[in-house]
Motif scaffolding. Structure first.
Motif, short mmCIF file in Angstrom:
data_model
loop_
_atom_site.label_atom_id
_atom_site.label_comp_id
_atom_site.label_asym_id
_atom_site.label_seq_id
_atom_site.Cartn_x
_atom_site.Cartn_y
_atom_site.Cartn_z
N GLU A 1 -98.66 32.87 40.87
CA GLU A 1 -97.34 33.23 41.39
C GLU A 1 -96.51 31.99 41.68
O GLU A 1 -95.31 31.96 41.41
N LEU A 2 -97.14 30.95 42.22
CA LEU A 2 -96.41 29.72 42.52
C LEU A 2 -95.92 29.06 41.23
O LEU A 2 -94.77 28.65 41.14
N ALA B 1 -95.30 30.51 38.38
CA ALA B 1 -94.24 31.35 37.83
C ALA B 1 -92.92 31.11 38.57
O ALA B 1 -91.86 31.05 37.95
N ALA B 2 -92.99 30.97 39.89
CA ALA B 2 -91.78 30.71 40.68
C ALA B 2 -91.21 29.33 40.34
O ALA B 2 -90.00 29.17 40.24
N ARG C 1 -89.08 29.28 37.29
CA ARG C 1 -87.76 29.91 37.44
C ARG C 1 -86.75 29.04 38.17
O ARG C 1 -85.60 29.42 38.32
N LEU C 2 -87.16 27.88 38.65
CA LEU C 2 -86.24 27.00 39.37
C LEU C 2 -85.17 26.44 38.43
O LEU C 2 -85.41 26.30 37.23
N CYS D 1 -85.01 25.13 47.10
CA CYS D 1 -84.79 26.23 46.15
C CYS D 1 -86.04 27.09 46.04
O CYS D 1 -85.97 28.33 46.03
N LEU D 2 -87.21 26.44 45.94
CA LEU D 2 -88.48 27.17 45.82
C LEU D 2 -88.72 28.01 47.07
O LEU D 2 -89.12 29.17 46.98
N ARG D 3 -88.45 27.44 48.23
CA ARG D 3 -88.64 28.17 49.49
C ARG D 3 -87.74 29.40 49.54
O ARG D 3 -88.19 30.50 49.89
N LEU E 1 -86.44 31.00 47.00
CA LEU E 1 -86.88 31.92 45.95
C LEU E 1 -88.09 32.73 46.42
O LEU E 1 -88.12 33.96 46.30
N LEU E 2 -89.07 32.05 46.98
CA LEU E 2 -90.28 32.74 47.44
C LEU E 2 -89.99 33.63 48.65
O LEU E 2 -90.55 34.72 48.76
N GLU F 1 -88.46 36.79 47.37
CA GLU F 1 -89.44 37.64 46.71
C GLU F 1 -90.35 38.34 47.71
O GLU F 1 -90.67 39.50 47.57
#
Length: 164
Positions: free
Chosen positions: A101-102, A104-105, A108-109, A152-154, A156-157, A160
């Motif tokens: 999952e990480l 994949a995320a 998407r960045l 951005c990752l934070r 995004l997650l 989700e």
């Protein structure tokens, strides 16, 4: 007949269970439940007790003794058996799913973030100089770029997780 037993024996059972349970460190509700169960198991084969009040007192004391023996002989686990720290199949599967999952995320960045995060997560443990050379950016801009990508990752997650 059962409704009649419940209404007549209920207060007596509650009082007896409360008195015995606290003396042996048990919960009164657990003790009451054990006695009601014992009575229900008895009814089809033996019928109601001849002297219900006496039967309740004896049953409560018997269940309290049984509980006391159980607490003396049973020792609680320090941790749950499934959480003993050993990497069993369940833990390996969950860790693998989290890594998937990480990754994949990260893919998407936006912009250069996927490449930068892949370099930072690399098992080769690259230095900032090596990462900057690989990505073709200055070493001084890696810190702010990394901070922006992690933000951005934070987000995004977080989005989700909230959507689930």
């Amino acid at each position: 007949m059962t409704d009649e037993l419940v209404t007549t024996l209920g207060p007596l059972l509650a009082a007896e269970a409360s008195a015995e349970a606290h003396a042996y460190g048990d919960e009164p509700g657990d003790l009451e439940q054990a006695v009601w169960l014992r009575l229900l198991e008895r009814l089809p084969t033996q019928g109601p007790p001849a002297d219900p009040q006496r039967w309740v007192r004896r049953a409560v004391r018997s269940e309290a003794r049984r509980g006391r023996r159980r607490t003396r002989t049973e020792q609680p686990y320090a941790t749950e058996p499934a959480d003993d720290g050993a990497a069993g199949p369940e833990q390996r599967l969950l860790a693998s799913a989290r890594r998937h999952e990480l990754r994949a995320a990260v893919r998407r960045l936006p912009g250069r973030c996927p490449d930068l995060m892949a370099a930072l997560f690399s098992p080769e443990d690259l230095t900032y100089r090596e990462i900057a050379g690989e990505l073709g950016i200055s070493q001084g801009s890696l810190g702010p770029e990394r901070s922006r990508c992690l933000g951005c990752l934070r987000r995004l997650l977080t989005a989700e997780v909230a959507a689930r």
